[in-house]
Design a protein around this motif. Structure first.
Motif, PDB file in Angstrom:
ATOM      1  N   ALA A 164     -52.207 -32.090  31.456  1.00  0.00           N
ATOM      2  CA  ALA A 164     -51.541 -30.869  31.910  1.00  0.00           C
ATOM      3  C   ALA A 164     -51.890 -30.548  33.356  1.00  0.00           C
ATOM      4  O   ALA A 164     -51.016 -30.170  34.154  1.00  0.00           O
ATOM      5  CB  ALA A 164     -51.928 -29.697  30.998  1.00  0.00           C
ATOM      6  N   LEU A 165     -53.162 -30.708  33.724  1.00  0.00           N
ATOM      7  CA  LEU A 165     -53.580 -30.367  35.088  1.00  0.00           C
ATOM      8  C   LEU A 165     -53.061 -31.368  36.107  1.00  0.00           C
ATOM      9  O   LEU A 165     -52.823 -31.021  37.266  1.00  0.00           O
ATOM     10  CB  LEU A 165     -55.101 -30.275  35.162  1.00  0.00           C
ATOM     11  CG  LEU A 165     -55.754 -29.186  34.297  1.00  0.00           C
ATOM     12  CD1 LEU A 165     -57.243 -29.098  34.578  1.00  0.00           C
ATOM     13  CD2 LEU A 165     -55.092 -27.836  34.508  1.00  0.00           C
ATOM     14  N   ALA A 166     -52.899 -32.614  35.696  1.00  0.00           N
ATOM     15  CA  ALA A 166     -52.394 -33.636  36.618  1.00  0.00           C
ATOM     16  C   ALA A 166     -50.974 -33.321  37.089  1.00  0.00           C
ATOM     17  O   ALA A 166     -50.528 -33.817  38.135  1.00  0.00           O
ATOM     18  CB  ALA A 166     -52.431 -35.005  35.950  1.00  0.00           C
ATOM     19  N   LYS A 167     -50.255 -32.486  36.342  1.00  0.00           N
ATOM     20  CA  LYS A 167     -48.884 -32.121  36.702  1.00  0.00           C
ATOM     21  C   LYS A 167     -48.826 -30.906  37.627  1.00  0.00           C
ATOM     22  O   LYS A 167     -47.745 -30.552  38.104  1.00  0.00           O
ATOM     23  CB  LYS A 167     -48.092 -31.833  35.429  1.00  0.00           C
ATOM     24  CG  LYS A 167     -47.965 -33.031  34.489  1.00  0.00           C
ATOM     25  CD  LYS A 167     -47.283 -32.635  33.192  1.00  0.00           C
ATOM     26  CE  LYS A 167     -47.229 -33.802  32.218  1.00  0.00           C
ATOM     27  NZ  LYS A 167     -46.628 -33.425  30.908  1.00  0.00           N
ATOM     28  N   VAL A 168     -49.962 -30.262  37.867  1.00  0.00           N
ATOM     29  CA  VAL A 168     -49.996 -29.071  38.714  1.00  0.00           C
ATOM     30  C   VAL A 168     -50.045 -29.490  40.175  1.00  0.00           C
ATOM     31  O   VAL A 168     -50.943 -30.249  40.571  1.00  0.00           O
ATOM     32  CB  VAL A 168     -51.216 -28.187  38.372  1.00  0.00           C
ATOM     33  CG1 VAL A 168     -51.284 -26.987  39.318  1.00  0.00           C
ATOM     34  CG2 VAL A 168     -51.147 -27.717  36.929  1.00  0.00           C
ATOM     35  N   GLU A 173     -55.796 -32.845  41.706  1.00  0.00           N
ATOM     36  CA  GLU A 173     -56.012 -34.281  41.525  1.00  0.00           C
ATOM     37  C   GLU A 173     -57.140 -34.490  40.519  1.00  0.00           C
ATOM     38  O   GLU A 173     -58.248 -33.986  40.708  1.00  0.00           O
ATOM     39  CB  GLU A 173     -56.398 -34.944  42.859  1.00  0.00           C
ATOM     40  CG  GLU A 173     -56.724 -36.429  42.725  1.00  0.00           C
ATOM     41  CD  GLU A 173     -57.310 -37.014  43.995  1.00  0.00           C
ATOM     42  OE1 GLU A 173     -57.568 -38.237  44.010  1.00  0.00           O
ATOM     43  OE2 GLU A 173     -57.535 -36.259  44.974  1.00  0.00           O
ATOM     44  N   VAL A 174     -56.857 -35.196  39.425  1.00  0.00           N
ATOM     45  CA  VAL A 174     -57.877 -35.551  38.452  1.00  0.00           C
ATOM     46  C   VAL A 174     -58.599 -36.799  38.957  1.00  0.00           C
ATOM     47  O   VAL A 174     -57.968 -37.826  39.192  1.00  0.00           O
ATOM     48  CB  VAL A 174     -57.260 -35.807  37.066  1.00  0.00           C
ATOM     49  CG1 VAL A 174     -58.344 -36.231  36.079  1.00  0.00           C
ATOM     50  CG2 VAL A 174     -56.544 -34.559  36.558  1.00  0.00           C
ATOM     51  N   ASN A 178     -50.938 -22.749  34.317  1.00  0.00           N
ATOM     52  CA  ASN A 178     -50.088 -21.764  34.984  1.00  0.00           C
ATOM     53  C   ASN A 178     -50.868 -20.958  36.016  1.00  0.00           C
ATOM     54  O   ASN A 178     -50.355 -20.645  37.099  1.00  0.00           O
ATOM     55  CB  ASN A 178     -49.476 -20.815  33.948  1.00  0.00           C
ATOM     56  CG  ASN A 178     -48.475 -21.514  33.046  1.00  0.00           C
ATOM     57  OD1 ASN A 178     -47.842 -22.483  33.465  1.00  0.00           O
ATOM     58  ND2 ASN A 178     -48.320 -21.025  31.819  1.00  0.00           N
ATOM     59  N   GLY A 179     -52.130 -20.635  35.673  1.00  0.00           N
ATOM     60  CA  GLY A 179     -52.968 -19.914  36.631  1.00  0.00           C
ATOM     61  C   GLY A 179     -53.235 -20.719  37.884  1.00  0.00           C
ATOM     62  O   GLY A 179     -53.191 -20.189  39.010  1.00  0.00           O
ATOM     63  N   LEU A 180     -53.492 -22.010  37.725  1.00  0.00           N
ATOM     64  CA  LEU A 180     -53.710 -22.869  38.892  1.00  0.00           C
ATOM     65  C   LEU A 180     -52.465 -22.967  39.758  1.00  0.00           C
ATOM     66  O   LEU A 180     -52.555 -22.988  40.996  1.00  0.00           O
ATOM     67  CB  LEU A 180     -54.146 -24.251  38.423  1.00  0.00           C
ATOM     68  CG  LEU A 180     -55.638 -24.436  38.121  1.00  0.00           C
ATOM     69  CD1 LEU A 180     -55.899 -25.791  37.454  1.00  0.00           C
ATOM     70  CD2 LEU A 180     -56.490 -24.323  39.383  1.00  0.00           C
TER      71      LEU A 180
END
Length: 447
Positions: A364-368, A372-373, A440-442
């Protein structure tokens, strides 16, 4: 406050007995500048109910881990602890029988510690485990001192992926010894720790999963260390990972140290926690703390004894291997109860669930945009790089009721290359809604 006999005769007798001329000599080591000559500036006393109300108001400002999305890890993890654990550890026969100074009459406590040792040895893949230490960080310091005793060498090398708190505790124990080599923080790799092994090295210390979440190659490290007569010390801060990853002992680790908080012990505002330590059988006499064993009594009945006790609080005194003077017994009991409830299959399922939740979070975070993961491998914790200083991002998300992990700059201040990094953890308690709230917060904060 001074406590002295009331009558002049009693005071004179006491002073003569201890061999001083006046009571002022009792405090001669205290500098005169430190003496308090006036009233202490404290607020006036309050009724008990007003104090209670004030304390409730203060506690109301706390943000508990269960109050919203929570991704904080970095050595302290939020897991579900069954109600059974808390119920059992509060039974009086456990809660009041803290430590067996007369071990032969403390059969229940000794048996529990024996079972605890068995669980830890199996988890770590080692021959023998002790009856616990304070926590993972002091356990790491005890491990490097143990390695020096075993090898009779001085040089110690700490990986750049070792938890900064663990590194700092080792430095404090060794008083910044020049033979202690602390490699720079390494968020994307193991660093060059293997290049620092030489004939003078007592041990190398490698954490896996490391502070940044990476899994480490223990076999290569063990082979290179042993070739130079050095020991491999493996540190594990997330003990649940041992339910899924291969045990360090199978790769040739000589000493394994872990933090046991994740099993049976809640976050508790930072403690108390429980340190796990295990080693090879031939090293057992240099292991700190104490060791419980199983035997039979004169009638052939099963019993438990304090087999080894190398700490100064018992008979060893100045010859002790350690001055550790507690074994976090109640936390060890909580660990053992929870582990017994899980069983081997349950621990494996718990570990798999943790890993699956972390994968969902990373995806999920990789799409923000702007995230960068960094990890190619991880268990339930990994590191991301964001487009702004991480501390400010974390604070902005906290205002949105999302505790989004630990900014690396908090533990490694003054290092610009680490300023934009965040370490996040996901456990079995992390929901899809939590992940969506963080993502969403990021997006909002980094836009």
């Amino acid at each position: 406050m001074r406590y002295l006999p009331h009558s002049d005769a009693e005071r004179a007798e006491m002073l003569a007995t201890i061999g001083i001329a006046s009571e002022d000599a009792l405090f001669s080591a205290v500098p005169r500048a430190a003496y308090n000559t006036g009233a202490i500036d404290l607020p006036a006393h309050s009724p008990e109910f007003l104090v209670e109300a004030h304390m409730r108001a203060l506690s109301g400002k706390n943000r508990a881990a269960g109050d919203g999305p929570f991704f904080v890890g970095a050595g302290a993890y939020r897991h579900h602890v069954p109600a059974t654990v808390d119920h059992l550890i509060q039974r009086s026969e456990w809660l009041t029988a803290y430590t067996p100074y007369q071990p032969e009459i403390s059969q229940g406590t000794l048996q529990m510690l024996f079972e605890f040792q068995t669980q830890v040895a199996k988890l770590t893949g080692m021959d023998v485990a002790n009856a616990s230490l304070y926590d993972g960080s002091t356990g790491t310091a005890e491990a490097v001192l143990m390695a020096r005793r075993l090898t009779r060498k001085k040089k110690l090398v700490l990986s750049g992926g070792l938890h900064p708190h663990y590194r700092d505790v080792v430095k404090a124990y060794l008083k910044n010894d020049p033979d202690l080599v602390c490699l720079p923080a390494s968020p994307q790799g193991q660093g060059d720790i293997l290049d620092h092994i030489d004939d003078q090295t007592a041990a190398i210390v490698i954490q896996t999963p490391d502070f940044y979440g990476h899994l480490r190659d223990l076999q290569k490290a063990a082979d290179m260390a042993h070739a130079k007569g050095a020991l491999l010390i493996v540190v594990v801060t997330e003990v649940v990972s041992l339910g899924l990853l291969e045990a360090p002992g199978t790769f040739g680790a000589d000493i394994v140290v872990a933090e046991g908080q994740s099993i049976g012990n809640a976050l508790n505002f930072g403690g108390p926690y429980v340190g796990l330590m295990a080693t090879r059988k031939e090293f057992v006499r240099q292991m700190p703390g104490r060791l419980c064993g199983e035997t039979v009594d004169a009638e052939g009945k099963r019993g438990f004894v304090l087999t080894l006790s190398t700490r100064e609080q018992h008979i060893r005194r100045e010859k002790a291997t350690s001055n550790i003077c507690t074994n976090s017994g109640l936390c060890a009991l909580a660990f053992t109860i929870h582990m017994s409830l899980l069983g081997e299959a349950g621990l494996t399922r718990l570990a798999r669930l943790n890993h699956a939740r972390a994968i969902a979070l990373a995806d999920a975070l990789a799409k923000v945009p702007g995230v960068e993961v960094l990890n190619q491998t991880f268990f339930n914790e990994f590191t991301i790089r964001v487009g702004k200083p991480a501390a400010g991002v974390i604070e902005a998300l906290a205002q949105r009721n999302v505790l989004a992990g630990v900014p690396v700059s908090r533990l490694e201040p003054g290092k610009p290359e680490l300023e934009n990094l965040i370490v996040l953890a996901a456990t079995e308690l992390t929901t899809d809604a939590d992940i969506a709230a963080l993502a969403n917060g990021l997006k909002e904060v980094l836009a």
